[in-house]
Design an enzyme around this catalytic site. Structure first.
Site, PDB file in Angstrom:
ATOM      1  N   HIS A  68      17.528 -45.656  39.643  1.00  0.00           N
ATOM      2  CA  HIS A  68      16.449 -46.800  39.786  1.00  0.00           C
ATOM      3  C   HIS A  68      15.227 -46.275  40.032  1.00  0.00           C
ATOM      4  CE1 HIS A  68      20.099 -49.560  39.827  1.00  0.00           C
ATOM      5  NE2 HIS A  68      20.609 -48.614  40.896  1.00  0.00           N
ATOM      6  N   THR A  94      23.856 -43.515  36.258  1.00  0.00           N
ATOM      7  CA  THR A  94      25.061 -44.670  36.375  1.00  0.00           C
ATOM      8  C   THR A  94      24.662 -45.739  36.480  1.00  0.00           C
ATOM      9  OG1 THR A  94      25.103 -44.173  38.574  1.00  0.00           O
ATOM     10  CG2 THR A  94      26.605 -42.815  37.382  1.00  0.00           C
ATOM     11  N   GLU A  95      23.143 -46.062  36.843  1.00  0.00           N
ATOM     12  CA  GLU A  95      22.703 -47.410  36.956  1.00  0.00           C
ATOM     13  C   GLU A  95      21.320 -47.354  36.449  1.00  0.00           C
ATOM     14  OE1 GLU A  95      23.326 -48.533  41.088  1.00  0.00           O
ATOM     15  OE2 GLU A  95      25.344 -47.483  41.379  1.00  0.00           O
ATOM     16  N   LEU A  96      21.076 -46.957  35.485  1.00  0.00           N
ATOM     17  CA  LEU A  96      19.532 -46.885  35.098  1.00  0.00           C
ATOM     18  C   LEU A  96      18.828 -48.268  34.758  1.00  0.00           C
ATOM     19  CD1 LEU A  96      17.149 -44.938  34.318  1.00  0.00           C
ATOM     20  CD2 LEU A  96      17.992 -45.011  31.821  1.00  0.00           C
TER      21      LEU A  96
END
Length: 220
Positions: A68, A94-96
């Site tokens: 993030h 993993t959570e771009l």
């Protein structure tokens, strides 16, 4: 850990999950590590956590960077990846998502992160934390507008996908070889013989695999 009163509980959780089901690939996953702006989440501390888990007998098979990211700096991201790569454990974003109100700047910022991730040999994958306006966790990070229009950031991503695909054309040499430099991944090989017969072959080139792709032309 404070509530459970057990400093070793993270290692216990890794080992217990692996005992119950050895198939899943178990990751650590944390945020701000790649940003260089959080003294509580440095690459050094993250690497130490991985080393501690391993020393306790936990099998850590992936390092997750949530990704993030705001105002990314390529050199900072690269340095973080270099440090984590020393653990020998594969890295994933993993959570771009990259929030920025100005969609042009959003495209540039996202490109910085994607190029650093794609270029680094320790990074094995990238997962976007959404792409559609109205469905994102953070505002001003979407790649596709609510009406289905691909915005400038989304188009940048599509352009990178094209850039990172290999399209090689040419003729076999006298030994029946055709050599080219390309990316790892899935290839569709199309061969047209002197008799104009076409043959298709699908192969996957894995990281570190130098095995030639063989197309049998015996029946051509």
């Amino acid at each position: 850990r404070d509530r459970l009163g057990d400093e070793d509980v993270p290692a216990y959780m890794f080992k217990e999950v692996a005992r119950l089901d050895p198939e899943p690939v178990l990751f650590v996953n944390d945020y701000n590590v790649e940003c260089g702006n959080d003294p509580n989440a440095t690459p050094e501390k993250y690497a130490e956590q991985v080393a501690w888990l391993q020393s306790c007998g936990a099998v850590v098979r992936g390092i997750g960077l949530q990704g993030h990211v705001q105002n990314p700096v390529g050199e900072v991201i690269c340095a973080a990846l270099d440090r984590l790569a020393k653990t020998g454990v594969p890295i994933w974003f993993t959570e771009l998502d990259v929030p920025e109100y100005d969609v042009g700047l959003r495209a540039k910022d996202l490109e910085v992160v994607l190029r650093e991730a794609y270029a680094h040999p320790a990074v094995e994958g990238i997962v976007f934390w959404g792409f559609m306006q109205g469905t994102m966790w953070r505002q001003n990070a979407w790649l596709v507008d609510a009406d289905g229009t691909v915005n400038e950031a989304g188009q940048m991503f599509l352009n990178l996908q094209k850039e990172w695909k290999t399209d090689a054309r040419g003729n076999f040499d006298g030994d029946g070889n055709f050599k080219f430099r390309g990316f790892y991944g899935r290839y569709v090989v199309e061969v047209t013989t002197a008799k104009r017969k076409q043959m298709l072959n699908t192969s996957t080139v894995e990281k570190g695999d130098n095995t030639p792709v063989v197309v049998d032309l015996a029946d051509a």
